[in-house]
Write a protein that holds these residues in place. Structure first.
Motif, PDB file in Angstrom:
ATOM      1  N   PRO A 232       0.735  -1.320   0.055  1.00 10.47           N
ATOM      2  CA  PRO A 232       0.050  -0.082   0.121  1.00 10.47           C
ATOM      3  C   PRO A 232       0.909   1.321  -0.081  1.00 10.47           C
ATOM      4  CG  PRO A 232      -0.308  -1.163   2.070  1.00 10.47           C
ATOM      5  CD  PRO A 232       0.657  -2.147   0.914  1.00 10.47           C
ATOM      6  N   GLN A 233       2.053   1.182   0.467  1.00  8.07           N
ATOM      7  CA  GLN A 233       2.875   2.500   0.407  1.00  8.07           C
ATOM      8  C   GLN A 233       3.131   3.183  -0.875  1.00  8.07           C
ATOM      9  OE1 GLN A 233       6.718   2.032   2.785  1.00  8.07           O
ATOM     10  NE2 GLN A 233       7.090   4.214   1.749  1.00  8.07           N
ATOM     11  N   VAL A 234       2.999   2.338  -1.977  1.00 10.14           N
ATOM     12  CA  VAL A 234       3.464   2.897  -3.186  1.00 10.14           C
ATOM     13  C   VAL A 234       2.156   2.720  -4.289  1.00 10.14           C
ATOM     14  CG1 VAL A 234       4.864   2.462  -5.193  1.00 10.14           C
ATOM     15  CG2 VAL A 234       5.559   1.949  -2.869  1.00 10.14           C
ATOM     16  N   ILE A 235       1.826   3.845  -4.918  1.00 12.58           N
ATOM     17  CA  ILE A 235       0.742   4.094  -5.666  1.00 12.58           C
ATOM     18  C   ILE A 235      -0.498   3.449  -5.377  1.00 12.58           C
ATOM     19  CG2 ILE A 235       2.355   4.322  -7.693  1.00 12.58           C
ATOM     20  CD1 ILE A 235       1.482   1.671  -8.697  1.00 12.58           C
ATOM     21  N   ASN A 236      -1.037   3.421  -4.095  1.00 12.88           N
ATOM     22  CA  ASN A 236      -2.167   2.993  -3.491  1.00 12.88           C
ATOM     23  C   ASN A 236      -2.454   1.396  -3.790  1.00 12.88           C
ATOM     24  OD1 ASN A 236      -3.360   5.505  -2.459  1.00 12.88           O
ATOM     25  ND2 ASN A 236      -4.091   6.050  -4.440  1.00 12.88           N
ATOM     26  N   GLY A 237      -1.041   0.785  -3.851  1.00 12.28           N
ATOM     27  CA  GLY A 237      -1.055  -0.642  -3.808  1.00 12.28           C
ATOM     28  C   GLY A 237      -0.243  -1.110  -5.023  1.00 12.28           C
ATOM     29  N   LEU A 238       0.926  -1.086  -5.035  1.00  8.82           N
ATOM     30  CA  LEU A 238       1.696  -1.708  -5.995  1.00  8.82           C
ATOM     31  C   LEU A 238       1.767  -3.178  -5.783  1.00  8.82           C
ATOM     32  CD1 LEU A 238       3.890  -0.968  -8.250  1.00  8.82           C
ATOM     33  CD2 LEU A 238       5.605  -1.181  -6.469  1.00  8.82           C
ATOM     34  N   PRO A 239       1.526  -3.862  -6.921  1.00  8.28           N
ATOM     35  CA  PRO A 239       1.811  -5.501  -6.781  1.00  8.28           C
ATOM     36  C   PRO A 239       2.896  -5.850  -6.272  1.00  8.28           C
ATOM     37  CG  PRO A 239       1.031  -4.770  -9.029  1.00  8.28           C
ATOM     38  CD  PRO A 239       1.320  -3.673  -8.259  1.00  8.28           C
ATOM     39  N   ARG A 240       2.739  -6.727  -5.022  1.00 12.12           N
ATOM     40  CA  ARG A 240       4.052  -7.331  -4.559  1.00 12.12           C
ATOM     41  C   ARG A 240       5.166  -7.859  -5.650  1.00 12.12           C
ATOM     42  NH1 ARG A 240       8.097  -9.212  -3.908  1.00 12.12           N
ATOM     43  NH2 ARG A 240       8.885 -10.643  -2.295  1.00 12.12           N
ATOM     44  N   ASN A 241       4.493  -8.334  -6.625  1.00 12.57           N
ATOM     45  CA  ASN A 241       5.325  -8.943  -7.735  1.00 12.57           C
ATOM     46  C   ASN A 241       6.234  -8.064  -8.372  1.00 12.57           C
ATOM     47  OD1 ASN A 241       4.153 -11.176  -6.812  1.00 12.57           O
ATOM     48  ND2 ASN A 241       2.807 -11.676  -8.803  1.00 12.57           N
ATOM     49  N   ALA A 242       6.223  -6.806  -8.228  1.00 12.83           N
ATOM     50  CA  ALA A 242       6.851  -5.770  -8.868  1.00 12.83           C
ATOM     51  C   ALA A 242       8.027  -5.625  -8.098  1.00 12.83           C
ATOM     52  CB  ALA A 242       5.888  -4.380  -8.705  1.00 12.83           C
ATOM     53  N   PHE A 243       8.233  -6.111  -6.992  1.00 12.74           N
ATOM     54  CA  PHE A 243       9.520  -6.307  -6.421  1.00 12.74           C
ATOM     55  C   PHE A 243      10.088  -7.668  -6.280  1.00 12.74           C
ATOM     56  CE2 PHE A 243       7.547  -2.632  -3.478  1.00 12.74           C
ATOM     57  CZ  PHE A 243       8.285  -1.641  -4.081  1.00 12.74           C
ATOM     58  N   GLY A 244      11.455  -7.504  -5.994  1.00 12.54           N
ATOM     59  CA  GLY A 244      12.187  -8.913  -6.111  1.00 12.54           C
ATOM     60  C   GLY A 244      11.460  -9.936  -5.407  1.00 12.54           C
ATOM     61  N   THR A 245      12.133 -11.169  -5.731  1.00 15.87           N
ATOM     62  CA  THR A 245      11.705 -12.410  -4.846  1.00 15.87           C
ATOM     63  C   THR A 245      12.307 -12.338  -3.756  1.00 15.87           C
ATOM     64  OG1 THR A 245      11.996 -14.794  -5.179  1.00 15.87           O
ATOM     65  CG2 THR A 245      13.682 -13.453  -6.206  1.00 15.87           C
ATOM     66  N   GLU A 246      11.642 -13.051  -2.907  1.00 13.23           N
ATOM     67  CA  GLU A 246      12.158 -13.130  -1.712  1.00 13.23           C
ATOM     68  C   GLU A 246      13.331 -14.303  -1.571  1.00 13.23           C
ATOM     69  OE1 GLU A 246       8.186 -15.491  -1.562  1.00 13.23           O
ATOM     70  OE2 GLU A 246       9.328 -14.250  -2.610  1.00 13.23           O
ATOM     71  N   PHE A 247      13.572 -14.923  -2.602  1.00 10.03           N
ATOM     72  CA  PHE A 247      14.679 -15.675  -2.640  1.00 10.03           C
ATOM     73  C   PHE A 247      15.923 -15.211  -3.040  1.00 10.03           C
ATOM     74  CE2 PHE A 247      11.025 -18.687  -2.828  1.00 10.03           C
ATOM     75  CZ  PHE A 247      10.966 -19.385  -1.639  1.00 10.03           C
ATOM     76  N   SER A 248      16.110 -13.820  -3.231  1.00  9.36           N
ATOM     77  CA  SER A 248      17.115 -13.179  -3.726  1.00  9.36           C
ATOM     78  C   SER A 248      18.126 -12.714  -2.512  1.00  9.36           C
ATOM     79  CB  SER A 248      16.679 -11.831  -4.461  1.00  9.36           C
ATOM     80  OG  SER A 248      17.847 -11.432  -4.746  1.00  9.36           O
ATOM     81  N   GLY A 249      19.289 -12.923  -2.817  1.00  7.04           N
ATOM     82  CA  GLY A 249      20.180 -12.782  -1.629  1.00  7.04           C
ATOM     83  C   GLY A 249      20.370 -11.235  -1.271  1.00  7.04           C
ATOM     84  N   ILE A 250      20.160 -10.442  -2.306  1.00  6.04           N
ATOM     85  CA  ILE A 250      20.288  -8.893  -2.304  1.00  6.04           C
ATOM     86  C   ILE A 250      19.202  -8.555  -1.338  1.00  6.04           C
ATOM     87  CG2 ILE A 250      18.986  -8.005  -4.120  1.00  6.04           C
ATOM     88  CD1 ILE A 250      21.764  -6.123  -4.186  1.00  6.04           C
ATOM     89  N   VAL A 251      17.844  -9.025  -1.402  1.00  2.00           N
ATOM     90  CA  VAL A 251      16.752  -8.430  -0.726  1.00  2.00           C
ATOM     91  C   VAL A 251      16.820  -8.870   0.769  1.00  2.00           C
ATOM     92  CG1 VAL A 251      14.319  -9.330  -0.519  1.00  2.00           C
ATOM     93  CG2 VAL A 251      15.039  -8.837  -2.564  1.00  2.00           C
ATOM     94  N   TRP A 252      17.500 -10.013   1.032  1.00  5.83           N
ATOM     95  CA  TRP A 252      17.641 -10.499   2.402  1.00  5.83           C
ATOM     96  C   TRP A 252      18.941  -9.690   3.138  1.00  5.83           C
ATOM     97  CZ3 TRP A 252      15.100 -12.883   5.837  1.00  5.83           C
ATOM     98  CH2 TRP A 252      13.879 -13.498   5.365  1.00  5.83           C
ATOM     99  N   LEU A 253      19.846  -9.217   2.340  1.00  2.39           N
ATOM    100  CA  LEU A 253      20.882  -8.269   2.851  1.00  2.39           C
ATOM    101  C   LEU A 253      20.078  -7.067   3.398  1.00  2.39           C
ATOM    102  CD1 LEU A 253      23.992  -8.553   0.542  1.00  2.39           C
ATOM    103  CD2 LEU A 253      23.782  -9.498   3.002  1.00  2.39           C
ATOM    104  N   HIS A 254      19.255  -6.446   2.475  1.00  2.65           N
ATOM    105  CA  HIS A 254      18.488  -5.173   2.707  1.00  2.65           C
ATOM    106  C   HIS A 254      17.566  -5.536   3.745  1.00  2.65           C
ATOM    107  CE1 HIS A 254      20.399  -2.168   0.140  1.00  2.65           C
ATOM    108  NE2 HIS A 254      20.720  -3.178  -0.681  1.00  2.65           N
ATOM    109  N   ALA A 255      17.088  -6.690   3.887  1.00  2.14           N
ATOM    110  CA  ALA A 255      15.985  -6.828   5.167  1.00  2.14           C
ATOM    111  C   ALA A 255      16.673  -7.026   6.414  1.00  2.14           C
ATOM    112  CB  ALA A 255      15.438  -8.277   4.839  1.00  2.14           C
ATOM    113  N   LEU A 256      18.194  -7.350   6.539  1.00  2.00           N
ATOM    114  CA  LEU A 256      18.588  -7.755   7.668  1.00  2.00           C
ATOM    115  C   LEU A 256      19.624  -6.579   8.207  1.00  2.00           C
ATOM    116  CD1 LEU A 256      19.818 -11.484   6.931  1.00  2.00           C
ATOM    117  CD2 LEU A 256      17.919 -10.858   8.553  1.00  2.00           C
ATOM    118  N   PHE A 257      20.326  -5.818   7.283  1.00  2.00           N
ATOM    119  CA  PHE A 257      21.237  -4.886   7.661  1.00  2.00           C
ATOM    120  C   PHE A 257      20.571  -3.549   7.044  1.00  2.00           C
ATOM    121  CE2 PHE A 257      23.733  -8.592   6.832  1.00  2.00           C
ATOM    122  CZ  PHE A 257      24.473  -8.833   8.010  1.00  2.00           C
TER     123      PHE A 257
END
Length: 558
Positions: free
Chosen positions: A65-90
């Motif tokens: 909901p934070q982007v364009i009143n509801g940006l599809p989750r699929n527009a962001f990277g997969t949860e199995f991507s290393g870089i997504v996890w780095l940014h989630a953890l640090f």
């Protein structure tokens, strides 16, 4: 034994230089200067928004909901991507530094392994192996691509070893793990297509069906599909049209494509910067004349293949935008929504592998040419050193990470507005919406590479009059549209007006009524809007501080 010790010393020096190259990210932290385009203005904010949304593992139909009143989750990277996890953890900057380190270290190891095992195994070639691998690892790759291009030599090392029937568990492990730190659409689709062509060539030329090699290609492809399941789902099963359906990529005339071919061949492309113009290209051409004379020998034959392939990839890239393709692209939507021009993402590997073979060819030409080899390597490394983000972006004067995202300043704005951030929507003028997003604001504007087409049409009503004033902006939004911005014809395609700027918008023709209907309440502008009253905007206050490069004019829609 002496040679082996020399090689170990060379590797030690290379890793030390790599550490020096990466050190500004760790020493300066948020005061470091890093790439803005397709990095701070987008991906870094996306990871932050995704991590904060609670939708990291969201279902296929989830929205943010934070982007364009509801940006599809699929527009962001997969949860199995290393870089997504780095940014989630640090924190973002720590994650960025770690990602740069992982990518460059594995780029070095991969190119070194590839050269040592398959191309330049001789002991005396150690300097070329180590030097070319270090140069490859220092190229200014696109940060969120991770190992999408820089991991290709490691993958090629694994595939060629499997193809020879000499694989151990290590090669298979590389093929299984690489997809977790690379992108299919930004590199490996094209790499695996090339491997499939090599497999077909083996069938035709050698009359042999190399099943382990085929199995390796299939295995890596399946893993990529599983990891990128959101993207696969959106491309194959997405019912709702997205912004990509309106892409108009094939519009260049024949001569323009020819010009683009040579431009790409000589200077490369921003997402796969190879910095090959001044040192590598002359070396390749000199080596080509020596190689042509002995083109029956293996080293020379391989070099000539890479030399020609390099030019073919630039030609393919340029002619993908030839207007003759458009009727076909209109009939087959995948040709429009997927960027097949990106076969040129193979070029970093092709160019640096070619560079190593070219140096070996010069080395064989006798004592006078041997002196050229260390000189060419040293020069190339020096030039790449100058392309270090800290040096490059500090010199051209882009803001540091801290100055760009200006958390302190935007926190002040948030306190001043004093309402929950989810209860109102904002948009930005003269600065990237990613900054507001990074700071937790809910934005009507964004920079994303796919989102619902219906939203694009809805948002267009806000900026229609501004687009009418500027054919350039109109074309930019209507035929591409990844930047859903509050465009101003007076500002053009510039989104970095600092507090030192004297720029003003005199006639801002946006439809504030539609803006308000969509939930818009505030506009953050980095320049004063002179006709604010006429378009029902009221200036609440200006904000600036010493830690940020912005002066933000906060307008409320009446």
């Amino acid at each position: 034994m002496g040679m082996k010790r020399n090689e170990r010393t060379a590797i030690g020096i290379a890793l030390l230089l790599l550490a020096v190259y990466l050190s500004p990210l760790y020493i300066l932290g948020e005061d470091a200067h890093i790439r803005v385009h397709d990095n701070m203005d987008s991906n870094i904010a996306w990871y932050k928004v995704l991590a904060r949304s609670g939708e990291l593992f969201g279902p296929l139909n989830a929205t943010i909901p934070q982007v364009i009143n509801g940006l599809p989750r699929n527009a962001f990277g997969t949860e199995f991507s290393g870089i997504v996890w780095l940014h989630a953890l640090f924190p973002s900057m720590v994650a960025y530094a770690l990602s740069q380190t992982i990518t460059r270290v594995f780029a070095f190891i991969g190119m070194y392994a590839l050269l040592k095992r398959h191309f330049l195994p001789d002991e005396e070639s150690y300097l070329i192996r180590v030097g070319a691998s270090l140069a490859f690892a220092l190229t200014p790759f696109w940060p969120s691509g991770m190992l999408s291009t820089l991991g290709m030599p490691m993958a090629l090392w694994a595939f060629l070893t499997i193809r020879k029937g000499e694989a151990t568990w290590k090669e298979w492990l590389v093929l299984v793990l690489l997809p977790f730190y690379a992108s299919f659409v930004l590199g490996f689709f094209f790499f695996l297509a090339a491997m499939a062509l090599l497999w077909l060539r083996d069938i035709i030329v050698q009359k042999r069906w190399n099943w382990p090699f085929f199995g390796a290609i299939a295995l890596m492809t399946v893993i990529f599909f599983a990891i990128e399941y959101r993207l696969v789902y959106s491309l194959v099963f997405g019912e709702e049209p997205t912004s990509r359906n309106e892409f108009l990529s094939s519009r260049l005339r024949f001569l323009h494509c020819v010009r683009l071919t040579f431009k790409n061949y000589l200077f490369g492309h921003t997402h796969v910067m190879t910095v090959h113009t001044f040192v590598i290209l002359p070396v390749l051409w000199i080596a080509f004349f020596f190689a042509w004379a002995k083109r029956s020998e293996t080293l020379e034959k391989r070099f000539i293949f890479l030399f020609v392939l390099n030019f073919v990839l630039s030609t393919w890239y340029a002619f993908w935008f030839y207007k003759g393709w458009q009727p076909l692209k209109e009939r087959i939507s995948l040709l429009n929504t997927f960027n097949f021009a990106r076969f040129h993402f193979l070029r970093p590997m092709v160019i640096y592998l070619g560079f190593a073979l070219a140096l070996q060819i010069l080395w064989k030409q006798g004592i006078r040419w041997r002196r050229v080899v260390p000189a060419a390597l040293a020069l190339q490394l020096l030039i790449l050193g100058g392309f270090n983000e800290e040096i490059r972006y500090r010199l051209i004067g882009t803001p540091s990470f801290k100055e760009f995202y200006a958390e302190h300043l935007f926190n002040e704005i948030k306190q001043y507005i004093g309402k929950p951030q989810s209860s109102y929507r904002v948009a930005s003028v003269g600065l990237h919406p990613a900054i507001a997003q990074y700071n937790g604001f809910y934005t009507l504007d964004t920079y994303n590479n796919f989102y619902p087409l219906s939203y694009k049409h809805q948002f267009r009503k806000i900026i229609a009059k501004e687009l009418d004033k500027s054919p350039v902006l109109q074309d930019y939004f209507d035929h591409w549209g990844n930047r859903v911005y509050l465009f101003s014809a007076e500002l053009g395609k510039h989104y970095m007006f600092r507090k030192t700027s004297h720029k003003k918008i005199h006639h801002f023709d946006i439809n504030t009524k539609v803006f308000k209907q969509m939930g818009g309440r505030y506009i953050f502008s980095s320049v004063p809007i002179m006709n604010a009253k006429e378009i029902h905007l009221r200036l609440l206050r200006t904000f600036e501080d010493s830690q940020s490069v912005w002066k933000i004019y906060v307008y409320e829609v009446e």
